[in-house]
Design an enzyme around this catalytic site. Structure first.
Site, PDB file in Angstrom:
ATOM      1  N   VAL A 136     -61.068  62.268  15.630  1.00 52.80           N
ATOM      2  CA  VAL A 136     -60.445  61.488  16.813  1.00 52.80           C
ATOM      3  C   VAL A 136     -59.581  62.533  17.661  1.00 52.80           C
ATOM      4  O   VAL A 136     -58.588  63.125  17.136  1.00 52.80           O
ATOM      5  CB  VAL A 136     -59.603  60.340  16.226  1.00 52.80           C
ATOM      6  CG1 VAL A 136     -58.576  59.783  17.331  1.00 52.80           C
ATOM      7  CG2 VAL A 136     -60.297  59.343  15.384  1.00 52.80           C
ATOM      8  N   PRO A 137     -60.259  62.780  18.746  1.00 47.67           N
ATOM      9  CA  PRO A 137     -59.741  64.218  19.599  1.00 47.67           C
ATOM     10  C   PRO A 137     -58.425  63.867  20.454  1.00 47.67           C
ATOM     11  O   PRO A 137     -58.230  64.047  21.382  1.00 47.67           O
ATOM     12  CB  PRO A 137     -60.921  64.301  20.389  1.00 47.67           C
ATOM     13  CG  PRO A 137     -61.558  63.062  20.827  1.00 47.67           C
ATOM     14  CD  PRO A 137     -61.233  62.261  19.500  1.00 47.67           C
ATOM     15  N   CYS A 138     -57.267  63.864  19.534  1.00 54.65           N
ATOM     16  CA  CYS A 138     -56.081  63.656  20.079  1.00 54.65           C
ATOM     17  C   CYS A 138     -55.716  64.991  20.937  1.00 54.65           C
ATOM     18  O   CYS A 138     -54.777  65.003  21.644  1.00 54.65           O
ATOM     19  CB  CYS A 138     -55.074  63.383  19.048  1.00 54.65           C
ATOM     20  SG  CYS A 138     -54.938  64.420  17.613  1.00 54.65           S
ATOM     21  N   HIS A 139     -56.238  66.147  20.483  1.00 55.32           N
ATOM     22  CA  HIS A 139     -55.912  67.180  20.998  1.00 55.32           C
ATOM     23  C   HIS A 139     -56.550  67.288  22.743  1.00 55.32           C
ATOM     24  O   HIS A 139     -55.924  68.033  23.350  1.00 55.32           O
ATOM     25  CB  HIS A 139     -56.582  68.381  20.359  1.00 55.32           C
ATOM     26  CG  HIS A 139     -58.256  68.521  20.195  1.00 55.32           C
ATOM     27  ND1 HIS A 139     -58.820  67.840  19.436  1.00 55.32           N
ATOM     28  CD2 HIS A 139     -59.087  68.973  20.903  1.00 55.32           C
ATOM     29  CE1 HIS A 139     -60.156  67.765  19.454  1.00 55.32           C
ATOM     30  NE2 HIS A 139     -60.394  68.556  20.584  1.00 55.32           N
ATOM     31  N   ARG A 140     -57.402  66.396  22.995  1.00 52.23           N
ATOM     32  CA  ARG A 140     -57.836  66.064  24.327  1.00 52.23           C
ATOM     33  C   ARG A 140     -56.950  65.379  25.067  1.00 52.23           C
ATOM     34  O   ARG A 140     -57.334  65.138  26.296  1.00 52.23           O
ATOM     35  CB  ARG A 140     -59.129  65.458  24.307  1.00 52.23           C
ATOM     36  CG  ARG A 140     -60.379  66.364  23.484  1.00 52.23           C
ATOM     37  CD  ARG A 140     -61.722  66.021  23.549  1.00 52.23           C
ATOM     38  NE  ARG A 140     -62.474  66.730  22.997  1.00 52.23           N
ATOM     39  CZ  ARG A 140     -63.473  66.068  22.091  1.00 52.23           C
ATOM     40  NH1 ARG A 140     -64.062  64.757  22.246  1.00 52.23           N
ATOM     41  NH2 ARG A 140     -64.412  66.875  21.429  1.00 52.23           N
TER      42      ARG A 140
END
Length: 178
Positions: A139-143
């Site tokens: 789940v790409p929370c870094h994006r």
């Protein structure tokens, strides 16, 4: 069970840990071994507070390798989404995580405000969901970035910069404002 492995990615050692039962219950990673141990403890506590029964006994699995393949772009984040248990999440968190994973692809970013607008909520609620994400990388929370800079990242901003740079998102990684 807990499966742990480390990989050389873009000249850096990356430790990846995955809690799993029938599906993935939580993921953590770090660029530093000492930080990684803290991350494991933090994730264990978070999952248990959320009512998830986690077993900290070590058992090898393919899960850390799959997470590594998401980091390197060999797998799309969405390919691992069916492997997530979503245990202990609120319906709001699950909706945010699924939307983000399906809609914000490798090499792109979205602001907290734009994500909030898409989901008809507030940027603050999005920020809270990102902070509580038990499935980082997949789940790409870094994006998710601030409109005027890279934004915050739990537990360390260095990891967010690393992940975005691996994905080729250089425009946001020069600003470390939180």
């Amino acid at each position: 069970m807990l499966s742990v492995d480390s990989f050389e990615i873009a000249g850096r050692r990356v430790w990846i840990g995955v809690f799993f039962s029938e599906k993935i219950q939580g993921i953590t990673f770090s660029l530093e071994k000492g930080q990684f141990k803290s991350n494991i403890n933090r994730l264990t506590g978070f999952l248990r507070r959320r009512g998830v029964s986690v077993d900290t006994a070590r058992k090898q699995s393919e899960y850390p390798s799959l997470v590594m393949e998401v980091i390197t772009g060999e797998l799309d984040n969405g390919e691992l989404l069916p492997m997530m248990s979503f245990e202990g999440l609120t319906p709001f968190e699950r909706r945010v995580y699924e939307w983000l994973t399906k809609n914000v692809k490798r090499g792109s970013v979205i602001t907290y405000g734009s994500l909030a607008e898409a989901l008809k909520t507030s940027p603050r609620a999005i920020g809270g969901a990102m902070k509580r994400n038990p499935y980082p990388i997949v789940v790409p929370c870094h994006r998710v970035v601030a409109r005027d800079g890279i934004g915050y990242y739990t537990p360390r901003l260095e990891e967010k910069v690393f992940l975005l740079e691996i994905e080729g998102v250089k425009g946001w990684t020069g600003s470390r404002r939180t």
